[in-house]
Structures are given as structure tokens and as C-alpha cells.
Design an enzyme around this catalytic site. Structure first.
Site, PDB file in Angstrom:
ATOM      1  N   SER A  18       5.546  -6.382  -0.562  1.00  0.00           N
ATOM      2  CA  SER A  18       6.463  -5.622   0.272  1.00  0.00           C
ATOM      3  C   SER A  18       7.706  -5.207  -0.544  1.00  0.00           C
ATOM      4  O   SER A  18       7.587  -4.484  -1.526  1.00  0.00           O
ATOM      5  CB  SER A  18       6.832  -6.447   1.504  1.00  0.00           C
ATOM      6  N   ASP A  51      -0.074   0.472   7.816  1.00  0.00           N
ATOM      7  CA  ASP A  51       1.158  -0.296   7.596  1.00  0.00           C
ATOM      8  C   ASP A  51       2.282   0.269   8.461  1.00  0.00           C
ATOM      9  O   ASP A  51       2.604   1.460   8.385  1.00  0.00           O
ATOM     10  CB  ASP A  51       1.552  -0.216   6.119  1.00  0.00           C
ATOM     11  N   HIS A 107       0.464  -5.150   7.171  1.00  0.00           N
ATOM     12  CA  HIS A 107       1.413  -5.375   6.092  1.00  0.00           C
ATOM     13  C   HIS A 107       1.305  -6.779   5.491  1.00  0.00           C
ATOM     14  O   HIS A 107       1.631  -6.982   4.320  1.00  0.00           O
ATOM     15  CB  HIS A 107       2.829  -5.138   6.621  1.00  0.00           C
TER      16      HIS A 107
END
Length: 476
Positions: free
Chosen positions: A185, A425, A453
């Protein structure tokens, strides 16, 4: 501190690895190396001999490093996750050899990598940022804002380079002075910054859900993401149609009552709708429904929300304990432009996210939950964000943000980048990712609609397998 060292050092990583801890002193502002310093903590997961498995006899000091960069911004490393992922990296090949015959000798050597787990500056053990620390130091809003500006990806990468030079500059082989990084991320955002300005320190890069949008402000990000948030709301209400009226009832109650969170914050309409942040992870829709169901049960039984429910909501929302996540969430996209409470401005364009408008509509019209977005009223609703409200306002309208990415350098990139990209996502828009991937040279992607995610947590083995295969496959 000695007890903490002992606690972490005693962790038995399934009898496969040994965990040690190092700390490094770095300047808050690298432009002022003689100014105030902070400490950066790094966990070092070293595979035991019995776990190496590949038959390569290497001294511990010669083992290559793989550095994990945490998502966020504003989160330290989750120790239990680092153990799981560290074991996956350090023992993946020897323990899964039957299913991975095509992996090359390079990733046989991955079974001997030392994995490093960085608490980014301001998080975990790394001189953590909390509102009470600023109060103790009696810093005003301007001083707090100035301090917080040093906690974005550019300085996280500088910290990494400081540590890499300390650990690896003594190696004779220039290639041995490089390390591999894995960014999850926001850690992937940091990886792109790393590639922009310090690629000579990198051997290879892995990214999970984190190729960053190449933007100058967060507006394009939220304009794209709000479409995905709408989609996830439709999925939620299609699965739990009874929650259309249930959520409206809960919001009506919150609007007419002062509901105080156990730590002193307020459970408002806006804060309830922020539960939609969970829609972007596996099982998030079901978790939100359970909270809605409990709330309706409370209202039917007691005429109010129970302490247990309110406490559960507090525990699902991490802004009080991770203030960087709130204060810098929009500025992580800024390069020479201001954020200006971007999410608030974008979300107001869609009536379905605005309770003041939806409540006037018929009972069968759903109110939409919001996503990974920061709003000005959070600095009143969250108890431990209140002291940062003034600084957050200053940062929201600050335009003096340095560049995070060098597109020309990225186009010329020669470091191999292997990325897992999630089509659905809700936090990192797929379209913006593809635009960015077209800028960065030497990128290969695993693109899937089978993970959200948090895919590297939920589907660790399959994602790592594919990323390792991408790493060494030959184009034909």
C-alpha cells in the site's frame, strides 16, 4: 526499554527465525543534519540454519536483506503479520518446492534472506507521534504543522538509505550493498519515491497494492475512488437490503443524541459513515453489517446504543492512535499544490453521501458510507485528533510540498519492479495505477480481481508465488 527488547527478542518465529532489534538516530529534517534527531526502529528477522533449506551455505553476515515498507501512512509494523510474511519469504521455496518447480535459483536463495521490518518515522517504536506528546512539549499549531511535514515518503526513504548505508557500506561487492524492498500500500508509494531518487540502493522492488497515482494533489485520486466507493456501497446494500432502513434509523438516532465514545470522542453521523472504510478489505462488508445489526438490536432493546457496541466501533477506527494517518493522508499526494480537504469537496458533489440530503428522500433511498477519506470534522469527533485540528488546517492549505516522484528518472528505471495490482481496490484506483505503471520503467504486474487491498494478508502464498515468478521470468 529492556523489557520490550526482551519481549520482542524472545519471539519464536515458528522455530524458523530469530528476531533482533536495532535502532538508528536520524535527523527530523535532513536539511538540518545537526538539528533535532529521532530514533528509527528496525526488526531483523534472521532465518535459522534449519530453515535455509536450499543447500547454500552462507554466513549470517552475508545473507541478503529484504526490507518491508509498511502501509499507511502512519502505521508501525504489525508484529504478527511480519512473522507470517517473514516466514513466507524465508521458507517459501524450500517448503513449497513441489508446487514451484519453475522458480529459479535466485528465489531458492530467497530462503536465506534476512527480512527487515521498519517502523516508519513517527510510528510504532520510531519516536511515535501522538497528540499528547505535542501538548507536553507545548508546541503551537504552526510548530506542530512544521514538524509533521517531515513524515512523508521522502523522509521515510531517506531514513531507509541512512540505515542501508550503515548496514551494507562495508560490503566489498557493490551489488551486496543493495537491498530488495517490499512495499504494501503506502509502502509502495515509498518504493516509487525510492526508485525516483535512490534507485542505486535497490536490487529489486516488490509492491502489493501500492503503485502510487502520479498526481500533484489528491483531487484526481478521490474523484476516481468515489466511483469505487459507490460500487462497494451498492454491493453492501444488495447483500443486506434491510440495512437501507436500518442505517437511516441509526443515523437519525445519532443526529438527535450526543453519543460519546469511551475515550471521549463523539459518535456522529459522519463518524458512523466512516465505517465504510472497511468495504475495501476482505470481509469488510460483513463486519459493517454486524455493527449495524447490533446497533438496531440495541435500539430495539434499550432505546440507545450499548457500551459494547460503541467500544467495538472505537476499536475499528484507528485515527486516535495513528494520527499521521489522518493528518497526512491527503498531503501524501501533494507536490507543490495544496490538498484543501479534497475528500470533503469531492464527496459533497454526490448527494448519496450527504445525510442532510438523503434524510429528506424516501425511506428506500440508501445513504452511502464513505471510504478511505479524511474530513475536517474528524478533528472534533476523534478525541485524540482534537489537539491537532489547527495543525491539520494549516497543512490542508499548505502548498510548499516537495516533489515525491521524478518521472524522468522513473521512465529510465532499470530496477526490476514486480507489482500485485487489484482491479477492485477501493483505496488505490486501478486506472490511476495503470497510468503510473506506464511511467515507471521495468514494471511487471499481477493484475487480479480476486483480491482486495489486503490481498497480501488474505492470499499471501498465491500472491508471493506469482510475484516471485514475475521476478525471474524470461520474456518470450
Amino acid at each position: 526499554m529492556s523489557d520490550l527488547y526482551q519481549l520482542l527478542s524472545d519471539v519464536n518465529v515458528q522455530a524458523r527465525s530469530r528476531l533482533s532489534i536495532d535502532s538508528f538516530s536520524v535527523p527530523v529534517d535532513y536539511a538540518e543534519p545537526d538539528g533535532p534527531h529521532i530514533r528509527i526502529f528496525l526488526r531483523n528477522l534472521i532465518p535459522l540454519d534449519e530453515a535455509k533449506g536450499s543447500g547454500i551455505d552462507a554466513a549470517e553476515s552475508d545473507l541478503p536483506y529484504l526490507l518491508y515498507l509498511q502501509g499507511g501512512p502512519g502505521f508501525g509494523v504489525d508484529l504478527s503479520f511480519s512473522v507470517d510474511l517473514g516466514n513466507a519469504v524465508s521458507s517459501f521455496c524450500p517448503h513449497s518446492r513441489e508446487g514451484l518447480q519453475d522458480l529459479t535459483i535466485y528465489y531458492e536463495q530467497a530462503s536465506q534472506e534476512k527480512t527487515l521490518w521498519l517502523d516508519p518515522r513517527g510510528t510504532g517504536l520510531s519516536t511515535p507521534i501522538t497528540a499528547d506528546i505535542f501538548q507536553t512539549k507545548q508546541m503551537d499549531d504552526e510548530a506542530i504543522a512544521k514538524y509533521l511535514k517531515h513524515f512523508r515518503a521522502d523522509n521515510i526513504v531517506r531514513d531507509c538509505e541512512t540505515i542501508r548505508h550503515f548496514l551494507l557500506d562495508g560490503k566489498k561487492d557493490p551489488e551486496a550493498r543493495k537491498w530488495t524492498i517490499l512495499g504494501q500500500s503506502f509502502g509502495g508509494f515509498c518504493a516509487a519515491t525510492y526508485l525516483s531518487f535512490h534507485s542505486d540502493g535497490l536490487k529489486e522492488v516488490f509492491i502489493a497494492g501500492g503503485i502510487p497515482p502520479m498526481v500533484d494533489s489528491p483531487d484526481p485520486v478521490y474523484e476516481a475512488l468515489v466511483v469505487k466507493v459507490e460500487e462497494r456501497n451498492r454491493v453492501y446494500y444488495a447483500k443486506y437490503p434491510q440495512d437501507v432502513r436500518n442505517v437511516r434509523r441509526i443515523l437519525g438516532f445519532l443526529e438527535g443524541n450526543n453519543v460519546v465514545i469511551p475515550n471521549g470522542g463523539n459518535l456522529t453521523v459522519s463518524r458512523w459513515l466512516q465505517l465504510g472504510l472497511q468495504f475495501g478489505s476482505h470481509g469488510g462488508i460483513d463486519r459493517v453489517h454486524q455493527l449495524v445489526f447490533r446497533a438496531i438490536t440495541d435500539l430495539d432493546t434499550f432505546g440507545k446504543l450499548s457500551y459494547g457496541l460503541i467500544d467495538s466501533i472505537q476499536k475499528t477506527q484507528s485515527f486516535d492512535t495513528n494520527p499521521i494517518y489522518a493528518v497526512l493522508h491527503e498531503p501524501i499526494y501533494c507536490q507543490g499544490r495544496r490538498a484543501g480537504w479534497s475528500a470533503q469537496r469531492v464527496i459533497q458533489k454526490n448527494d448519496r453521501f450527504v445525510w442532510e440530503k438523503v434524510r429528506l428522500m424516501s425511506d428506500d433511498v440508501p445513504i452511502y458510507f464513505t471510504g478511505e477519506m479524511i474530513f475536517p470534522d474528524m478533528f472534533e469527533d476523534y478525541h485524540h485528533l482534537r489537539p491537532l485540528r489547527g495543525a491539520a488546517e494549516l497543512l490542508a492549505y499548505d502548498e510548499d510540498w516537495p516533489m515525491l516522484y521524478d518521472k524522468e528518472a522513473l521512465k529510465k528505471n532499470q530496477v526490476k519492479v514486480n507489482a500485485a495490482t487489484y482491479y477492485d481496490d477501493m483505496y488505490v484506483d486501478f486506472g490511476l495505477v495503470q497510468q503510473a505503471a506506464s511511467v515507471i520503467g521495468n514494471v511487471e504486474q499481477l493484475i487480479t480481481n480476486q483480491s482486495f487491498h489486503d490481498g497480501i494478508r488474505k492470499h499471501m502464498e498465491s500472491i508471493l508465488t506469482t510475484l516471485f515468478e514475475l521476478s525471474k521470468r524470461e520474456r518470450d
